[in-house]
Design a protein around this motif. Structure first.
Motif, PDB file in Angstrom:
ATOM      1  N   GLN A 120      38.534  69.022  57.622  1.00  0.00           N
ATOM      2  CA  GLN A 120      38.543  67.600  57.968  1.00  0.00           C
ATOM      3  C   GLN A 120      39.952  67.149  58.328  1.00  0.00           C
ATOM      4  OE1 GLN A 120      36.776  64.901  55.058  1.00  0.00           O
ATOM      5  NE2 GLN A 120      38.249  63.328  55.608  1.00  0.00           N
ATOM      6  N   ALA A 121      40.924  67.577  57.549  1.00  0.00           N
ATOM      7  CA  ALA A 121      42.304  67.179  57.795  1.00  0.00           C
ATOM      8  C   ALA A 121      42.799  67.686  59.144  1.00  0.00           C
ATOM      9  CB  ALA A 121      43.203  67.702  56.678  1.00  0.00           C
ATOM     10  N   MET A 122      42.365  68.863  59.547  1.00  0.00           N
ATOM     11  CA  MET A 122      42.779  69.376  60.853  1.00  0.00           C
ATOM     12  C   MET A 122      42.298  68.454  61.970  1.00  0.00           C
ATOM     13  SD  MET A 122      42.560  73.543  60.623  1.00  0.00           S
ATOM     14  CE  MET A 122      40.770  73.635  60.516  1.00  0.00           C
ATOM     15  N   VAL A 123      41.075  67.945  61.835  1.00  0.00           N
ATOM     16  CA  VAL A 123      40.572  67.002  62.838  1.00  0.00           C
ATOM     17  C   VAL A 123      41.423  65.731  62.828  1.00  0.00           C
ATOM     18  CG1 VAL A 123      38.574  65.747  63.707  1.00  0.00           C
ATOM     19  CG2 VAL A 123      38.250  67.913  62.514  1.00  0.00           C
ATOM     20  N   HIS A 124      41.771  65.229  61.645  1.00  0.00           N
ATOM     21  CA  HIS A 124      42.610  64.038  61.566  1.00  0.00           C
ATOM     22  C   HIS A 124      43.960  64.261  62.247  1.00  0.00           C
ATOM     23  CE1 HIS A 124      39.599  62.340  59.121  1.00  0.00           C
ATOM     24  NE2 HIS A 124      40.059  62.661  57.927  1.00  0.00           N
ATOM     25  N   ALA A 125      44.538  65.439  62.053  1.00  0.00           N
ATOM     26  CA  ALA A 125      45.819  65.735  62.702  1.00  0.00           C
ATOM     27  C   ALA A 125      45.664  65.729  64.220  1.00  0.00           C
ATOM     28  CB  ALA A 125      46.352  67.083  62.225  1.00  0.00           C
TER      29      ALA A 125
ATOM     30  N   ASN B 133      48.157  54.199  58.471  1.00  0.00           N
ATOM     31  CA  ASN B 133      47.337  53.866  57.316  1.00  0.00           C
ATOM     32  C   ASN B 133      45.878  53.857  57.756  1.00  0.00           C
ATOM     33  OD1 ASN B 133      46.327  51.180  55.383  1.00  0.00           O
ATOM     34  ND2 ASN B 133      47.167  53.012  54.437  1.00  0.00           N
ATOM     35  N   ALA B 134      44.965  53.864  56.768  1.00  0.00           N
ATOM     36  CA  ALA B 134      43.555  53.888  57.144  1.00  0.00           C
ATOM     37  C   ALA B 134      42.639  53.189  56.156  1.00  0.00           C
ATOM     38  CB  ALA B 134      43.079  55.334  57.329  1.00  0.00           C
ATOM     39  N   ALA B 135      42.928  53.217  54.880  1.00  0.00           N
ATOM     40  CA  ALA B 135      41.927  52.773  53.917  1.00  0.00           C
ATOM     41  C   ALA B 135      42.582  52.156  52.701  1.00  0.00           C
ATOM     42  CB  ALA B 135      41.039  53.950  53.502  1.00  0.00           C
ATOM     43  N   GLY B 136      41.761  51.435  51.926  1.00  0.00           N
ATOM     44  CA  GLY B 136      42.229  50.798  50.713  1.00  0.00           C
ATOM     45  C   GLY B 136      42.642  49.368  50.966  1.00  0.00           C
TER      46      GLY B 136
ATOM     47  N   HIS C 258      49.777  52.022  63.490  1.00  0.00           N
ATOM     48  CA  HIS C 258      48.720  53.021  63.662  1.00  0.00           C
ATOM     49  C   HIS C 258      47.827  52.957  62.418  1.00  0.00           C
ATOM     50  CE1 HIS C 258      47.592  57.368  64.966  1.00  0.00           C
ATOM     51  NE2 HIS C 258      46.762  57.005  63.994  1.00  0.00           N
ATOM     52  N   VAL C 259      46.888  52.013  62.433  1.00  0.00           N
ATOM     53  CA  VAL C 259      45.935  51.872  61.333  1.00  0.00           C
ATOM     54  C   VAL C 259      44.556  52.247  61.849  1.00  0.00           C
ATOM     55  CG1 VAL C 259      44.808  50.277  59.736  1.00  0.00           C
ATOM     56  CG2 VAL C 259      47.273  50.157  60.088  1.00  0.00           C
ATOM     57  N   GLU C 260      43.977  53.284  61.258  1.00  0.00           N
ATOM     58  CA  GLU C 260      42.638  53.755  61.652  1.00  0.00           C
ATOM     59  C   GLU C 260      41.623  52.953  60.870  1.00  0.00           C
ATOM     60  OE1 GLU C 260      39.067  54.918  61.609  1.00  0.00           O
ATOM     61  OE2 GLU C 260      39.977  55.838  59.843  1.00  0.00           O
ATOM     62  N   TYR C 261      41.019  51.941  61.527  1.00  0.00           N
ATOM     63  CA  TYR C 261      40.080  51.093  60.810  1.00  0.00           C
ATOM     64  C   TYR C 261      38.689  51.108  61.420  1.00  0.00           C
ATOM     65  CZ  TYR C 261      39.690  47.785  56.993  1.00  0.00           C
ATOM     66  OH  TYR C 261      39.386  47.193  55.791  1.00  0.00           O
ATOM     67  N   GLY C 262      38.494  51.941  62.446  1.00  0.00           N
ATOM     68  CA  GLY C 262      37.148  52.089  62.970  1.00  0.00           C
ATOM     69  C   GLY C 262      36.244  52.780  61.963  1.00  0.00           C
ATOM     70  N   TYR C 263      36.796  53.786  61.268  1.00  0.00           N
ATOM     71  CA  TYR C 263      36.053  54.519  60.238  1.00  0.00           C
ATOM     72  C   TYR C 263      36.673  54.321  58.859  1.00  0.00           C
ATOM     73  CZ  TYR C 263      32.637  58.156  59.031  1.00  0.00           C
ATOM     74  OH  TYR C 263      31.555  58.843  58.533  1.00  0.00           O
ATOM     75  N   SER C 264      37.893  53.796  58.834  1.00  0.00           N
ATOM     76  CA  SER C 264      38.627  53.524  57.588  1.00  0.00           C
ATOM     77  C   SER C 264      38.472  54.687  56.617  1.00  0.00           C
ATOM     78  CB  SER C 264      38.136  52.224  56.941  1.00  0.00           C
ATOM     79  OG  SER C 264      38.954  51.871  55.843  1.00  0.00           O
ATOM     80  N   CYS C 265      38.975  55.825  57.032  1.00  0.00           N
ATOM     81  CA  CYS C 265      38.707  57.079  56.327  1.00  0.00           C
ATOM     82  C   CYS C 265      39.826  57.419  55.346  1.00  0.00           C
ATOM     83  CB  CYS C 265      38.540  58.210  57.338  1.00  0.00           C
ATOM     84  SG  CYS C 265      38.105  59.776  56.596  1.00  0.00           S
ATOM     85  N   MET C 266      39.495  57.411  54.053  1.00  0.00           N
ATOM     86  CA  MET C 266      40.454  57.842  53.046  1.00  0.00           C
ATOM     87  C   MET C 266      40.844  59.294  53.304  1.00  0.00           C
ATOM     88  SD  MET C 266      38.764  56.108  49.656  1.00  0.00           S
ATOM     89  CE  MET C 266      40.145  56.510  48.583  1.00  0.00           C
ATOM     90  N   GLY C 267      42.128  59.580  53.219  1.00  0.00           N
ATOM     91  CA  GLY C 267      42.619  60.926  53.463  1.00  0.00           C
ATOM     92  C   GLY C 267      43.130  61.153  54.872  1.00  0.00           C
ATOM     93  N   TYR C 268      43.002  60.157  55.742  1.00  0.00           N
ATOM     94  CA  TYR C 268      43.420  60.308  57.139  1.00  0.00           C
ATOM     95  C   TYR C 268      44.931  60.348  57.295  1.00  0.00           C
ATOM     96  CZ  TYR C 268      44.225  58.777  62.014  1.00  0.00           C
ATOM     97  OH  TYR C 268      44.662  58.652  63.315  1.00  0.00           O
ATOM     98  N   GLU C 269      45.640  59.598  56.459  1.00  0.00           N
ATOM     99  CA  GLU C 269      47.022  59.244  56.765  1.00  0.00           C
ATOM    100  C   GLU C 269      47.976  60.436  56.874  1.00  0.00           C
ATOM    101  OE1 GLU C 269      45.172  55.732  54.521  1.00  0.00           O
ATOM    102  OE2 GLU C 269      45.131  57.913  54.384  1.00  0.00           O
ATOM    103  N   ILE C 270      47.973  61.325  55.899  1.00  0.00           N
ATOM    104  CA  ILE C 270      48.958  62.413  55.896  1.00  0.00           C
ATOM    105  C   ILE C 270      48.731  63.382  57.053  1.00  0.00           C
ATOM    106  CG2 ILE C 270      49.831  64.391  54.577  1.00  0.00           C
ATOM    107  CD1 ILE C 270      49.410  62.699  52.035  1.00  0.00           C
TER     108      ILE C 270
END
Length: 627
Positions: free
Chosen positions: A67-72, A418-421, A440-452
């Motif tokens: 999942q993290a690879m996709v986020h990167a 940022n993305a979630a919380g 750069h805030v990912e809020y379409g899916y607001s996915c915890m774990g996206y940021e790093i």
């Protein structure tokens, strides 16, 4: 006679991908810049071997979580204006299904990423094989079919020759501004290693032109008429402004017409925070200035926005008498939302065409309207200053004061992820965006774990920038794994790790909806069985350090300022760890300026839920259908 080259399917795919390019506005760049991979029996001998074979043509990055690879890859794609992305290869089984969350994030945000999961044997020499999902009614189904609903294009390559049309379709979708998102080519492990005589034309360089379609003349004329007739127009700038690189065109449009510009989470930074027409975020996490303008607008001009419920306050925000919608969007689906007048065009092209025609008519809004929103914005900025200010530098900071300390040291070259919380809400209200791509805030899916992992992708796309991943303890615990990747690759991201002992955002929402913060705190169980005991003795700073990251601990506002400055100057991956005061003990950010629909229990005995339901019904009664 057509010349051919004999290669395996995996080798052919890697060679093909290395020869694909995009071009927009005369600028050409590589479409697939690199491949991320975690190897298992489903891809090690196929794609893995091909990446070794063609290592010079296709760079490879080693991830720790699929999942993290996709986020990167998505972070890289967004920073690259959707003109370049990465591929992600996994084995079959858990490796493949771990892609689903990342794929959903990419597709919902209209960001391109190529997924190459391994798949079960096409020839079925043994049935079932390790990690195979057996479906009694469908012999051709595997776990990869989970990716179908979250992919904009999906194909399973069961024969070598099928790769040719499928690969071309995949590139078409990745480069289409309307259709782009996650693209999945499922690759059976036996087919990956199978050889075929490929036509050499398949490996020739291809340039995929990214179009900038202009507006239909009839739609454009109607759009100009609507704007000229409006007395209180308001622009809602969405992520499409950034994807199109339409920021300068939007600024010119705003300067010519003096129409105020509010922004969604994805659109923040479309105008600099200090632009005269910028009025900040809109919707549930928006500013008082933008939301009051939205309530009284007679024309809402959406530019590249999907109008999610956070933007519309679940249908309760745009309540002006006779309010109409004009939607400039490259996607017809979004252009017709809220029964709006569609202006189907590229955001930059459409704004330029609108500006030219309105300038011909010397059109601008009334000076009294400009004075109204300008003075209101000044009052909001004073509220931001108050949230950021820390009179006592030797005490533990609040979360807004953390943002204020960061705000004080960054410049327009820094990127904030940022993305979630609770942070997205604070950022949307308070952050002063200094450049088009700082926010750069990912809020379409607001996915915890996206940021790093996303920060890694952004830093790879823009190595000269300071890239900050802002994470709370909840999202950090979801996915800290790619810290190892940042250390291995020498990607000097900055992680601002905020410890507030639980899910602060959902805790507040739980309280508002009568659920009494149940299950939202990171605390020991108390005698009554609830999680209301002492905070857990979890040392997240030690966690980041044991993964190889340099960690700076900050206990006070003064410490934080010094640590942030030191981290910003660092040329290695660096984490700043700070524990904040919670919103229930000190003054937090301004409350929500508009509603958000989270249904409350219709029947309950507990007073908190009964009271929450009464308030919910009052809000629901204000919802409006725009027809």
């Amino acid at each position: 006679m057509t010349s051919t080259t004999r290669l395996t399917v995996a080798q052919a795919l890697v060679r093909f991908l290395s020869a694909q390019y995009t071009e927009r506005d005369g600028v050409r760049q590589r479409l697939i810049g690199a491949t991320w991979g975690i190897f298992g029996h489903g891809n090690v001998a196929g794609i893995g071997q091909a990446l070794v074979e063609y290592g010079e043509a296709m760079p490879y990055h080693q991830g720790r979580n699929e999942q993290a690879m996709v986020h990167a890859a998505v972070g890289y794609a967004r920073q690259s204006n959707r003109l370049s992305t990465h591929a992600v290869t996994t084995s079959i089984g858990p490796g493949a299904t771990n892609l689903v969350t990342g794929a959903a994030l990419a597709t919902i945000n209209h960001l391109p990423v190529l997924l190459l999961p391994g798949d079960i044997f096409a020839t079925r020499p043994a049935d079932p094989v390790l990690q195979q999902l057996e479906v009694p009614y469908a012999g051709d189904m595997s776990v990869n079919d989970c990716l179908r609903p979250v992919s904009k294009y999906f194909d399973r390559i069961t024969r070598p020759e099928a790769l040719i049309p499928s690969a071309l379709h995949a590139m078409r979708v990745l480069t289409d501004p309307v259709e782009t998102g996650a693209v999945t080519l499922a690759l059976p492990q036996d087919v990956q290693a199978e050889a075929y005589d490929w036509p050499d034309e398949f490996f020739a360089e291809r340039v995929w032109a990214v179009r900038r379609p202009g507006a239909d003349p009839t739609e454009l004329a109607e759009a100009v008429r609507m704007i000229r007739d409006a007395r209180r127009p308001l622009v809602i700038a969405g992520g499409g402004v950034h994807h199109s690189r339409a920021e300068e065109a939007l600024a010119e449009f705003a300067e010519v017409t003096r129409i105020p510009v509010a922004c969604t989470q994805a659109g923040k930074g479309s105008l600099r925070h200090d632009h005269p027409q910028d009025v900040g975020g809109v919707g549930h996490t928006g500013t008082a200035t933008a939301d009051e303008l939205a309530r009284t607008a007679d024309l809402v001009i959406g530019v590249g926005t999907r109008y999610t419920d956070f933007t519309t306050a679940s249908g309760t925000l745009f309540t002006g008498e006779g309010v109409r919608f004009l939607n400039l969007n490259v996607a017809p689906y979004d252009g017709h939302k809220l029964a709006g007048m569609p202006l189907i065009a590229d955001a930059r092209t459409g704004l330029e065409e609108l500006t030219e025609r309105l300038e011909m008519h010397d059109h601008r809004v009334a000076g009294s309207y400009v004075t109204e929103y300008t003075e209101d914005k000044e009052r909001w900025e004073q509220r931001v200053d108050a949230c950021y200010e820390a009179d006592e530098p030797d005490v533990r900071p609040t979360q807004p004061q953390v943002l204020g300390a960061l705000d004080a040291i960054v410049d327009e070259s820094d990127v904030i992820i940022n993305a979630a919380g609770s942070l997205p809400g604070d950022l949307h209200k308070l952050w002063r965006a200094r450049s088009r791509d700082q926010y750069h805030v990912e809020y379409g899916y607001s996915c915890m774990g996206y940021e790093i992992p996303a920060a890694i992708g952004v830093k790879m796309a823009a190595p000269e920038r300071n890239v900050w991943a802002l994470v709370g303890d909840g999202t950090y615990l979801m996915m800290p794994t790619e810290i190892v990747t940042a250390v291995q690759e020498g990607v000097a991201i900055k992680v601002l790790l905020v410890q507030n002992h639980g899910y602060a955002s959902i805790g507040g929402l739980s309280e508002e909806t009568g659920a009494e913060r149940f299950g939202t705190a990171y605390r020991h169980r108390a005698a009554d069985g609830t999680f209301t005991g002492a905070p857990l003795p979890v040392d997240l700073a030690a966690s980041a350090a044991c993964l190889g990251m340099r960690v700076l601990r900050a206990k006070t506002v003064r410490d934080l300022r010094e640590a942030l400055a030191e981290a910003r100057a660092a040329d290695t991956p660096t984490c700043v760890y700070v524990e904040t005061e919670t919103a229930d003990t000190v003054s937090g950010p301004p409350p929500a300026q508009a509603w958000w629909d989270v249904p409350v229990a219709e029947t309950a005995t507990r007073p908190s839920a009964v009271k929450a339901r009464e308030l919910y019904e009052r809000h629901v009664s204000t919802r409006r259908r725009h027809l």
